[in-house]
Structure formats: structure tokens, C-alpha cells
Motif scaffolding. Structure first.
Motif, PDB file in Angstrom:
ATOM      1  N   TYR A  17     -55.364   4.508 -12.303  1.00  0.00           N
ATOM      2  CA  TYR A  17     -54.721   5.478 -13.316  1.00  0.00           C
ATOM      3  C   TYR A  17     -55.739   6.920 -13.101  1.00  0.00           C
ATOM      4  O   TYR A  17     -55.782   7.827 -14.118  1.00  0.00           O
ATOM      5  N   THR A  72     -53.905   3.899  -6.165  1.00  0.00           N
ATOM      6  CA  THR A  72     -52.602   3.043  -6.096  1.00  0.00           C
ATOM      7  C   THR A  72     -51.353   4.327  -6.075  1.00  0.00           C
ATOM      8  O   THR A  72     -51.559   5.335  -6.645  1.00  0.00           O
ATOM      9  N   ASP A 129     -62.324   1.411  -9.729  1.00  0.00           N
ATOM     10  CA  ASP A 129     -60.871   1.183  -9.681  1.00  0.00           C
ATOM     11  C   ASP A 129     -60.155   2.388 -10.556  1.00  0.00           C
ATOM     12  O   ASP A 129     -60.402   2.374 -11.699  1.00  0.00           O
ATOM     13  N   SER A 154     -48.793   2.923  -7.225  1.00  0.00           N
ATOM     14  CA  SER A 154     -47.922   2.304  -8.316  1.00  0.00           C
ATOM     15  C   SER A 154     -47.688   3.076  -9.384  1.00  0.00           C
ATOM     16  O   SER A 154     -46.552   2.744  -9.988  1.00  0.00           O
ATOM     17  N   ARG A 180     -45.471  -1.193  -2.811  1.00  0.00           N
ATOM     18  CA  ARG A 180     -46.680  -1.763  -2.640  1.00  0.00           C
ATOM     19  C   ARG A 180     -47.790  -1.266  -1.650  1.00  0.00           C
ATOM     20  O   ARG A 180     -47.709  -1.385  -0.656  1.00  0.00           O
ATOM     21  N   SER A 183     -53.367  -1.757  -4.505  1.00  0.00           N
ATOM     22  CA  SER A 183     -54.722  -1.638  -4.462  1.00  0.00           C
ATOM     23  C   SER A 183     -55.211  -3.132  -4.935  1.00  0.00           C
ATOM     24  O   SER A 183     -56.182  -3.418  -4.609  1.00  0.00           O
TER      25      SER A 183
HETATM   26  N1  PMP Z   1     -56.251  -1.725 -10.947  1.00  0.00           N
HETATM   27  C1  PMP Z   1     -55.746  -1.502 -12.178  1.00  0.00           C
HETATM   28  C2  PMP Z   1     -56.959  -1.061 -13.113  1.00  0.00           C
HETATM   29  C3  PMP Z   1     -54.372  -2.061 -12.709  1.00  0.00           C
HETATM   30  O1  PMP Z   1     -54.039  -1.668 -13.899  1.00  0.00           O
HETATM   31  C4  PMP Z   1     -53.405  -2.132 -11.495  1.00  0.00           C
HETATM   32  C5  PMP Z   1     -52.020  -2.331 -11.995  1.00  0.00           C
HETATM   33  N2  PMP Z   1     -51.734  -3.241 -13.075  1.00  0.00           N
HETATM   34  C6  PMP Z   1     -53.980  -2.256 -10.301  1.00  0.00           C
HETATM   35  C7  PMP Z   1     -55.205  -1.981  -9.810  1.00  0.00           C
HETATM   36  C8  PMP Z   1     -53.140  -2.743  -9.113  1.00  0.00           C
HETATM   37  O2  PMP Z   1     -52.058  -2.058  -8.942  1.00  0.00           O
HETATM   38  P1  PMP Z   1     -51.402  -2.184  -7.376  1.00  0.00           P
HETATM   39  O3  PMP Z   1     -51.642  -3.363  -6.809  1.00  0.00           O
HETATM   40  O4  PMP Z   1     -49.802  -2.175  -7.898  1.00  0.00           O
HETATM   41  O5  PMP Z   1     -51.740  -0.922  -6.519  1.00  0.00           O
END
Ligand code: PMP
Length: 354
Positions: free
Chosen positions: A188, A211, A185, A213, A222, A86
Motif C-alpha cells: 500500500y 504490487t 512490505d 494489485s 498478478r 508480491s
Molecule cells: N502484502 C500485503 C501487506 C498485502 O495486503 C497484500 C494483498 N493482500 C499483498 C502483499 C499481496 O499482494 P499481491 O500478491 O496481490 O501482490
């Protein structure tokens, strides 16, 4: 004499953004999922890899993946755009909509990359403060938006590093006040009680980023995406590099969506463990912020953050040291891990604070 030119001074790069990758038995510093993705997903990926025409460029529009994500969220595939994490979605949003003469609004402390990517793309940053308890202060939110007239307003829900989700009424207010895009964003998002994706509509400037992740246990892949009006998605397609999303990421991300139950079990375990961590930490000499995410922000009452961070690391438990971050003096952020990892953290924390 070096032939290497200086890095562009206007980027304000400083140290950049990174979490130190220190060796530790228990790693609770980067908010990843503590559990691997399901074996059935690994097997499905292995089988499908054999069918890819690796000599050819991937599907540039990532259409199958977008259709699967769209079905998962109940939106149109034209309202989905995918990228390498993201972070890349956020960067492409500001490549397309930020830049010289334009600005973003954000409220600190929040996810450091919102500011960092604004600086990388030459976008001005209008910063507002949070209330003393680190919650969003609506008067201040409105003031910053009205004064700076941002092209992009960032909300982070749940907010990293404080942990609380933004209320639905606040997102609605910000949508009414902000002149441009409102990017929520939701890295989470699945740990929170609601999602701003419910408010997605073609005639608003709402963009929700997600995301793989965290909740999907796929930080190594990724892959991230946004849900947005189709016109925003078209702009992102134009601002990104051709074939930016490789064939492997596309198929792996699509197949992950066939294992929703495993993902939901993981989320349920984390939420349960979050409750247990909060209950145990309430008996210790620390203050905590309420969390809707897979991490908890805490502050030792009578010891410095640096000292407690070091004491935990001496016991091979790594958490995020936010002590030196603006507004977060002496704060630490711990990611919710497996029950065993959380026990190791709690035992180490009790010992360090004793
Ligand atoms: N947004 C927030 C609030 C995050 O904490 C993170 C990860 N640290 C991300 C976006 C980015 O995540 P990713 O690039 O792994 O999707």
C-alpha cells in the motif's frame, strides 16, 4: 483406503489464508482498487499482444519490465525482481533466505502471509506484540530481533490490517538492529507519506516489496516486485522456477507504467475518500485506527464485530471480518471504494449501529 498421503504436518496449514468470496453488491473486503485501469492501457495491451511470439518462452529475466520499473523508481534494473504478485516475491525471498534452521521476525497483528509463507518454507517465526494501540513498540521490536537473530525481519508499511505507515526512523533503527534482510512490505506504499525505497542501498539488507494489485488497479494481472541489492536479486533468480513470469504479465506490467497519471489520479481519489470516510465514521459509534492506506480498521463500541459484519452483508455491503483474529477482537476492515460504494457502506453502517 485412500492413496492420498496426508499433507506435510510441519507446514501448519490449517485453514490456509483466504478472504471469503461472498456475493455482495458493494465489495470492500480485499483492498483492491475500486476503479478499472485506463482504457488507453487496455488498447495498448491489445495492440502489443499481436506482436508476441507466443510459441516461444518469455524473456526469462523479464528485462524490459525490470528496466521500466527501475526507471520509475530511479534504481538500477539489477535491483528489481518481478513475480506473480508480491506474495510470490515474499515466498521466493523465504525460499532463498529462509528454511530449516533460519527464522523470521514479525509483530502481530500484521499481514497474515508473512507468517504463512514462513511456515510453508519451514522457517521459524519469532513473534512480537504491538502496543495496546496496535502501533509498533520499539522496545519489543528490538527485543525480538536481538533474541531471535532473524534471517528476515518483516515490516509492513502501511501495515495490513492496522493501516499505519512505519516511520522512517523506525526502518533505520530496524536496519541497524537486524542481522539479516529487512523486508518492508509496501503493498500500500503509494497511499503512504513516504517510501522505504528511499533507503535502498547495495550495502544494506533492505528489500522493499510492491504490487500492481492496489494502486495500479491490476489485481487480476498478478504482478509484484521488489527493490533490493543486486545480490539479493541474483539469489531470487536462482530460487525461482524458469520462466515463472509469462510474456503477457511482462508486457501488461510494462505498459501500465506509461499511465502513471491515471494511477496517481486513482490514488488521490482514494485518499480523498479515505478522509471523507474517517470524518463520517467519527460521528458514529465506532473506534478507528489512523490509516495511511486504502483501508480503515474499525471497531464498533457497543456491538460485536460479527453482528455488525452480518448487518452490513444483509445490506449487500461486504467488509473484512477480523473479529476472530488475534489482537483484533470485534474489528472490521473496510477498503476505501468509489464515492458511491463508500456512501452505501456509511449508510449501511449507520443503520446497523442505530
Ligand atoms: N502484502 C500485503 C501487506 C498485502 O495486503 C497484500 C494483498 N493482500 C499483498 C502483499 C499481496 O499482494 P499481491 O500478491 O496481490 O501482490
Amino acid at each position: 483406503m485412500s492413496r492420498v498421503p496426508d499433507i506435510r504436518p510441519d507446514l501448519g496449514l490449517g485453514e490456509g489464508y483466504h478472504s471469503p468470496q461472498v456475493e455482495a453488491a458493494v465489495r470492500l473486503n480485499t483492498n483492491e482498487s475500486p476503479v478499472p485501469p485506463p482504457d488507453a492501457w487496455v488498447r495498448a495491451v491489445q495492440a502489443e499482444i499481436a506482436t508476441v511470439a507466443w510459441n516461444r518462452y518469455p524473456d526469462r529475466a523479464a528485462w524490459s519490465l525490470r528496466k521500466a520499473i527501475a526507471a520509475f523508481h530511479g534504481v538500477a534494473p539489477e535491483q528489481v525482481w518481478c513475480a506473480n504478485g508480491s506474495n510470490e516475491v515474499l515466498q521466493t525471498l523465504l525460499l532463498a533466505f529462509g528454511g530449516p534452521g533460519r527464522g523470521v521476525a514479525l509483530w502481530e497483528p500484521t499481514y497474515a502471509l508473512h507468517r504463512h509463507i514462513a511456515e510453508l518454507t519451514g522457517t521459524a517465526v519469532a513473534e512480537g506484540a504491538r502496543a495496546d494501540d496496535l502501533s509498533l513498540d520499539l522496545v519489543e521490536v528490538r527485543r525480538v530481533i536481538e533474541q531471535s537473530q532473524p534471517t528476515v525481519t518483516f515490516l509492513c508499511s502501511p501495515n495490513n490490517p492496522t493501516g499505519e505507515a512505519v516511520e522512517p526512523s523506525v526502518v533505520a533503527d530496524v536496519l541497524a538492529w537486524a542481522p539479516g534482510l529487512v523486508v518492508v512490505d509496501e503493498a500500500y506504499g503509494q497511499f503512504a507519506p513516504w517510501s522505504a525505497a528511499e533507503l535502498l542501498a547495495e550495502d544494506t539488507g533492505l528489500v522493499v516489496t510492491r504490487t500492481y494489485s492496489k494502486t495500479w488497479s491490476l489485481a487480476g494481472l498478478r504482478l509484484g516486485y521488489c527493490l533490493a541489492p543486486a545480490s539479493v536479486v541474483s539469489a531470487l533468480e536462482r530460487a525461482s522456477l524458469p520462466y515463472h513470469l509469462d510474456a503477457f504479465t511482462q508486457l501488461a506490467g510494462r505498459l501500465a507504467l506509461e499511465h502513471v497519471e491515471a494511477m496517481e489520479r486513482g490514488v488521490a481519489l482514494i485518499k480523498e475518500e479515505r478522509g471523507r470516510l474517517v470524518a463520517r465514521m467519527a460521528e458514529l459509534d465506532v473506534d478507528m485506527w489512523p490509516s495511511d492506506a486504502n483501508f480503515i480498521l474499525l471497531r464498533p463500541r457497543r456491538r460485536s464485530g460479527d453482528e455488525v459484519w452480518r448487518g452490513l452483508l444483509d445490506r449487500s455491503v461486504l467488509v473484512r471480518n477480523c473479529s476472530s483474529w488475534a489482537h483484533l477482537t470485534d474489528c472490521l476492515r473496510v477498503t476505501v471504494g468509489t464515492p458511491q460504494e463508500n456512501d452505501a457502506f456509511l449508510d449501511a453502517l449507520a443503520e446497523v449501529l442505530a
